[in-house]
Design an enzyme around this catalytic site. Structure first.
Site, PDB file in Angstrom:
ATOM      1  CB  ILE A 145      16.640  75.201  12.803  1.00  0.00           C
ATOM      2  CG1 ILE A 145      16.285  75.520  14.263  1.00  0.00           C
ATOM      3  CG2 ILE A 145      15.638  74.200  12.229  1.00  0.00           C
ATOM      4  CD1 ILE A 145      14.960  76.225  14.440  1.00  0.00           C
ATOM      5  CB  ALA A 166      -4.860  81.085  29.317  1.00  0.00           C
ATOM      6  CG  HIS A 206      46.134  60.702  29.506  1.00  0.00           C
ATOM      7  ND1 HIS A 206      46.166  61.307  28.272  1.00  0.00           N
ATOM      8  CD2 HIS A 206      46.783  59.503  29.373  1.00  0.00           C
ATOM      9  CE1 HIS A 206      46.821  60.522  27.423  1.00  0.00           C
ATOM     10  NE2 HIS A 206      47.202  59.417  28.068  1.00  0.00           N
TER      11      HIS A 206
END
Length: 467
Positions: free
Chosen positions: A177, A113, A440
């Site tokens: 990355i 678009a 815990h």
């Protein structure tokens, strides 16, 4: 001409989140995506990387137990089947997003678009009108780099789809990355060298945290060449590559490798926004400029996600899209906040942070207290045999409000969200002490002890270390 209340350009996290949020207001929505729904994150980023990372972590655990003779003859794996499972995960999630959009009544067009006016977009030969536009076109890996004019390196997208595990890899860039890929392929058996221009990794974290993190990666055999400048990449015999770089001492070095991963940044996908024609404001790096309501200088055009240049993270993109849509269709105005953006590295060990670091606090002239607690002192960590790492908590000295935290170790990327709630509610150390009971045994106790340590109240920290 078809008319919509909102047209979204881009089907990644910002795009599909924006469309789904608008559907909650009963609006008529169209979403245009030129490739695949889910964008980089679901298809070639966050999700496939984590699918590989989960198997890499499993292999590390198996090897540890094999060395201890708890398991015998374990650790062989099929990379082909790992890739197959990764693709199955991706396909399942993208189908899920498709289903959500369909159920919400969003018209999805798998077309490119182009914005032709503040109220119109064109896709193919069709023109569509709308009250609002949300630009969510994301970003792409940087390509055509001067040191790689023959395009011999991989980007992260290409690396995720290789069909074999390389014996040797050089990674250019010690960002999130690059570090995640280093950890994954190191676990698969690849010898890794990371070449980074900066003198240290992850400058947004405190240096004591990143140094501890780097030491753990080095223990696993990952080599770092920091303060180094890549000069060139050449192809040599037998499908090998030679990377030449100048090291921190100014000496020229070269490494022969199977694969070079280039992970030094991303660029905005702004081409089809027609910024110049529309007079849409962009910054010097090409990102779309928005205000804190995600609105551009054109009142009915909003933008969200990587295209805005905010932290390039899927969770930031989703939040920005929701803020944008609320400001389109709600009377109550919403504002983007970047104060509490979790930053996570899905490696082995994992690393995460939220809020202020000690370094950032100092830059703000904020006097702080620091609390630290090591994984090795935690019962659940011992039971899991995951004793590497620590939590570091940053507290304002003036009012004892908890303002930040960094966690290195098992499940740190999950634990960090507890701190998000604490910081968002401006909780103090005393309020935590009075109101919070931690189960815990859990890894969450590491956070508790670190918070209490900031005020010298950790009962599991030896008294001799508090003086």
């Amino acid at each position: 001409m078809k008319k919509y209340d909102l047209i979204v350009i881009g089907g990644g996290p910002a795009g599909y989140a924006g469309a789904l949020k608008a559907a909650q207001y009963g609006k008529k929505i169209a979403l245009f995506e030129k490739e695949k729904i889910g964008g980089v994150c679901l298809n070639v980023g966050c999700i496939p990387t984590k699918a590989l990372s989960s198997k890499a972590g499993l292999l590390e655990n198996i090897r540890t137990q094999t060395q201890k003779e708890v398991l015998r003859d374990a650790g062989l794996f099929s990379y082909k089947k790992i890739q197959k499972q990764k693709n199955e995960v991706v396909n399942r999630l993208t189908r899920g997003v498709d289903s959500l959009l369909k159920a919400a009544g969003v018209d999805v067009f798998l077309k490119e678009a182009e914005i032709i006016s503040p109220n119109e977009i064109k896709a193919g030969s069709e023109v569509y009108s709308t009250e609002y536009i949300l630009i969510a076109t994301g970003s792409s890996n940087l390509l055509n780099l001067s040191f790689d004019n023959k395009n011999l390196s991989y980007d992260s997208t290409g690396l995720l789809n290789i069909d074999r595990v390389p014996s040797r890899m050089v990674i250019i860039g010690a960002g999130v990355i690059g570090l995640e890929m280093a950890s994954i392929f190191n676990s698969f058996g690849t010898k890794i060298t990371i070449v980074e221009l900066l003198p240290e990794i992850l400058p947004d974290f405190d240096s004591d945290v990143t140094k501890a993190y780097q030491r753990q990666l080095e223990k696993r055999g990952i080599e770092f060449q920091l303060g180094s400048l890549v000069k060139s990449i050449d192809s040599i015999q037998e499908n090998k590559k030679r990377i030449i770089f100048t090291d921190k001492d100014g000496q020229e070095q070269n490494i022969i490798t199977d694969i070079v991963l280039c992970s030094i940044g991303r660029k905005p996908n702004v081409d089809k926004a027609n910024a110049e024609k529309l007079n849409l404001k962009i910054d010097e790096k090409g990102f779309i400029v928005v205000n804190n309501m995600m609105q551009t200088n054109l009142p009915n055009i909003f933008a969200a996600g990587d295209i805005t240049g905010a932290p390039l993270l899927a969770h930031v993109a989703i939040k920005e899209a929701e803020v944008a849509v609320k400001n389109m269709f709600s009377d109550k105005k919403n504002h983007r906040s970047t104060n509490l953006v979790p930053s996570c590295i899905y490696s082995y060990p994992a690393l995460a942070k939220i809020g202020l670091t000690a370094k950032q606090a100092k830059e703000k002239n904020l006097e702080i207290l620091e609390g630290v607690y090591n994984y090795i002192g935690n019962g659940m960590a011992l039971a899991l045999e995951e004793t590497t790492g620590f939590a570091k908590i940053i507290v304002s000295k003036k009012d004892k409000k908890i303002v930040g935290g960094q966690i290195l170790g098992e499940q740190s990327v999950e634990l960090i969200m507890q701190l998000a709630v604490v910081i968002a509610n401006e909780m103090t150390v005393d309020q935590w002490d009075e109101k919070i009971m931690v189960a815990h045994p859990t890894l969450s106790e590491i956070l508790h002890e670190a918070i209490m340590d900031s005020d010298n109240k950790s009962i599991h920290t030896p008294l001799s270390k508090k003086s």
